[in-house]
Design an enzyme around this catalytic site. Structure first.
Site, PDB file in Angstrom:
ATOM      1  N   PRO A 126      -0.235 -14.041   3.434  1.00 38.67           N
ATOM      2  CA  PRO A 126      -1.659 -14.332   3.629  1.00 38.67           C
ATOM      3  C   PRO A 126      -2.307 -14.969   2.399  1.00 38.67           C
ATOM      4  CG  PRO A 126      -1.227 -11.948   3.722  1.00 38.67           C
ATOM      5  CD  PRO A 126       0.083 -12.618   3.526  1.00 38.67           C
ATOM      6  N   GLU A 153       4.385  -4.169   0.688  1.00 36.13           N
ATOM      7  CA  GLU A 153       3.309  -4.797  -0.093  1.00 36.13           C
ATOM      8  C   GLU A 153       3.686  -6.209  -0.529  1.00 36.13           C
ATOM      9  OE1 GLU A 153       0.862  -2.770   0.282  1.00 36.13           O
ATOM     10  OE2 GLU A 153       2.386  -1.342   0.965  1.00 36.13           O
TER      11      GLU A 153
HETATM   12  N1  4GX Z   1       0.646 -15.397   7.306  1.00 35.07           N
HETATM   13  N2  4GX Z   1       1.895 -11.023   6.255  1.00 35.07           N
HETATM   14  C1  4GX Z   1       3.624 -10.933   4.493  1.00 35.07           C
HETATM   15  C2  4GX Z   1       3.819  -8.988   3.049  1.00 35.07           C
HETATM   16  C3  4GX Z   1       2.938  -9.361   1.909  1.00 35.07           C
HETATM   17  C4  4GX Z   1       1.979  -8.481   1.403  1.00 35.07           C
HETATM   18  C5  4GX Z   1       1.203  -8.860   0.329  1.00 35.07           C
HETATM   19  C6  4GX Z   1       2.339 -10.919   0.312  1.00 35.07           C
HETATM   20  C7  4GX Z   1       1.421 -10.070  -0.215  1.00 35.07           C
HETATM   21  C8  4GX Z   1       1.098 -13.282   6.897  1.00 35.07           C
HETATM   22  C9  4GX Z   1       0.128 -14.197   7.360  1.00 35.07           C
HETATM   23  C10 4GX Z   1       0.925 -11.844   6.802  1.00 35.07           C
HETATM   24  C11 4GX Z   1       1.606  -9.606   6.056  1.00 35.07           C
HETATM   25  C12 4GX Z   1       3.253 -11.399   5.880  1.00 35.07           C
HETATM   26  C13 4GX Z   1       1.988  -9.155   4.655  1.00 35.07           C
HETATM   27  N3  4GX Z   1       3.087 -10.565   1.360  1.00 35.07           N
HETATM   28  N4  4GX Z   1       2.157 -14.006   6.591  1.00 35.07           N
HETATM   29  N5  4GX Z   1       3.366  -9.490   4.336  1.00 35.07           N
HETATM   30  N6  4GX Z   1      -1.111 -13.903   7.769  1.00 35.07           N
HETATM   31  O1  4GX Z   1      -0.098 -11.357   7.176  1.00 35.07           O
HETATM   32  O2  4GX Z   1       1.893 -15.303   6.830  1.00 35.07           O
END
Ligand code: 4GX
Length: 295
Positions: A126, A153
């Protein structure tokens, strides 16, 4: 030696997502001069990606050898008895983070298997730039993508600094992992590969390919309790049909996504069609207001 050595078939039942040591089988390719696009996905839930890669347009493209998809589980590269790929967060607080080394070894295997010596990953997160059709088209031009799916996380920041080329978000909401986001990239990129869509025009007629929303579509029956198909569509007058469709696309984009309209340059004909749509819309809403409220 962990499981990545040599050629092995992880999913003999499906024959999909095989981890084949990088060799490409182009026997079924309808374009023998172009090699299939390859997508490697690093994920703790390979089954999720594999089941997505089995269905629909992308599933058929895979069967025909137009796209290759392989999955790599960081747990297969862990070194402890629990096959750990995550650990607690430094600084305290709840939750865990994906560790560098299992991810690094998974990426090294992707690099060996694909022949992309210095390939870096696209991290679904995100925190990334929002995915749009322009980005999808740019990805679709490449012959190799490495997608990294985070859970918990997220991923140790040092892995991101050293092994991630960019972060991509599919939207401003929080998923429980990157797999669903990666499946979106695979689907949107996969359907743009040469030979995947039946009709070369289909991709060109998509919403967004010209920066506008799609027009409405109808099928039989022509007359129904819930309304009639617009007469022009059944007229056989191809010029009039094209004009109607463009007018609806412009009008819908103006009504629903004015932000998109600011990004495109309309030609004279399109401006006239949009003016026509707006006048008719204005008339209709004025009429509805005057006759609807009973005042
Ligand atoms: N578009 N997610 C990744 C793990 C995370 C947590 C914190 C980075 C920092 C998402 C989205 C998404 C949920 C995938 C958290 N990564 N990925 N995940 N919206 O919500 O791509």
């Amino acid at each position: 030696m962990p499981a990545q050595a040599g050629i092995h078939w992880k999913h003999l039942d499906s024959g999909l997502c095989r981890n084949d040591g990088g060799k490409k089988d182009v026997r079924f390719s309808i374009h023998p001069w172009s090699r299939a696009m390859r997508i490697d996905v690093i994920t703790l839930f390979p089954d999720f990606i594999e089941s997505c890669a089995r269905v629909g347009v992308v599933g058929r493209a895979r069967e025909r050898g137009l796209i290759e998809i392989a999955t790599w589980n960081p747990r297969d590269f862990a070194t402890d008895n629990y096959r750990s790929a995550d650990d607690r967060c430094y600084g305290g607080g709840p939750g865990v983070v994906m560790m560098i080394d299992p991810l690094r070894k998974a990426l090294d295997s992707v690099r060996r298997a694909s022949g992309s010596e210095h390939g870096k990953a696209i991290y679904m997160s995100p925190q990334g730039a929002r995915l749009d059709q322009a980005k999808v088209e740019a990805f679709a031009q490449r012959d190799h993508l490495i997608l990294l799916c985070g859970r918990y996380e997220g991923v140790d920041e040092r892995f991101i600094e050293h092994a991630v080329e960019e972060e991509i978000s599919v939207g401003d909401y929080v998923l429980s992992g990157g797999e669903l986001a990666a499946a979106i990239v695979i689907d949107a990129v996969g359907r743009l590969q040469d030979g995947v869509l039946h009709d070369a025009q289909s991709a060109q007629q998509d919403s967004f390919s010209d920066g506008l929303l799609d027009c409405p579509h109808y099928t039989r029956p022509e007359h129904h309790e819930w309304g009639d198909v617009p007469a022009v569509l059944a007229s056989g007058d191809h010029a009039a049909i094209a004009r109607w469709r463009m007018k609806q696309s412009l009008g819908r984009t103006w009504l629903r996504r004015p932000d998109l309209l600011e990004q495109v340059v309309l030609d004279k004909k399109q401006r006239a069609l949009l003016d026509e749509f707006r006048r008719e819309h204005e008339e209709k809403t004025t009429h509805d207001r005057d006759s609807g409220s009973g005042e």
